[in-house]
Design a protein around this motif. Structure first.
Motif, short mmCIF file in Angstrom:
data_model
loop_
_atom_site.label_atom_id
_atom_site.label_comp_id
_atom_site.label_asym_id
_atom_site.label_seq_id
_atom_site.Cartn_x
_atom_site.Cartn_y
_atom_site.Cartn_z
N HIS A 269 50.72 37.03 48.84
CA HIS A 269 49.32 37.44 48.66
C HIS A 269 49.15 38.93 48.93
O HIS A 269 48.33 39.59 48.28
N ALA A 270 49.90 39.47 49.89
CA ALA A 270 49.83 40.91 50.18
C ALA A 270 50.19 41.70 48.93
O ALA A 270 49.49 42.66 48.55
N GLU A 271 51.26 41.29 48.28
CA GLU A 271 51.69 41.98 47.05
C GLU A 271 50.66 41.81 45.94
O GLU A 271 50.36 42.76 45.22
N GLU A 272 50.10 40.62 45.82
CA GLU A 272 49.10 40.36 44.79
C GLU A 272 47.84 41.18 45.04
O GLU A 272 47.26 41.74 44.09
N GLN A 273 47.40 41.24 46.28
CA GLN A 273 46.19 41.99 46.62
C GLN A 273 46.40 43.49 46.36
O GLN A 273 45.50 44.16 45.87
N LEU A 274 47.58 43.98 46.67
CA LEU A 274 47.86 45.39 46.41
C LEU A 274 47.85 45.67 44.91
O LEU A 274 47.27 46.66 44.45
N ALA A 275 48.45 44.77 44.15
CA ALA A 275 48.46 44.93 42.69
C ALA A 275 47.04 44.92 42.12
O ALA A 275 46.75 45.59 41.13
#
Length: 125
Positions: free
Chosen positions: A22-28
């Motif tokens: 989710h961290a990667e998705e939120q950053l994207a």
């Protein structure tokens, strides 16, 4: 009377893996604050696995740093302490919004390295 239930260790493992994704998705998606906090959450749940398996106290932020110091010594991996500090900076960024997208991206990679170390530490001997 309040009853506190403890989550199974496996739940914390699942949450940790889900949160780093989710961290990667939120950053994207451009949400630096949520990306930062999700990365911290992934570490928090990873540490809960170790605390549960080893019977270590984990109730406060101070416990996080004590655990990092203890793990670094036990694993002969001084990087554990440094990476926990990076994760803590990500938590702080949720409140301050001081990090650039590039810095958050690099820190997420560092958090992923920490999660690998935590999984190794949590593995049954």
């Amino acid at each position: 009377m309040v009853t506190i239930t403890r989550q199974p260790i496996e739940d914390h493992q699942v949450h940790s893996q889900r949160l780093i994704r989710h961290a990667e998705e939120q950053l994207a998606a451009g949400d630096r604050l949520q990306a930062s906090e999700k990365a911290w959450g992934a570490v928090a749940h990873g540490l809960k696995v170790i605390a549960a398996r080893r019977g270590w106290r984990y109730r406060t932020h101070a416990d996080v740093f004590r655990m990092a110091e203890r793990l670094a010594a036990e694993m002969d991996e001084p990087e554990v302490e440094t990476l926990v500090l990076v994760a803590n900076q990500m938590h702080q960024n949720f409140y301050d919004d001081a990090m650039s997208e590039d810095l958050i991206r690099r820190n997420i990679d560092k958090v992923k390295a920490l999660l690998d170390l935590l999984r190794r530490a949590a593995s049954p001997a």
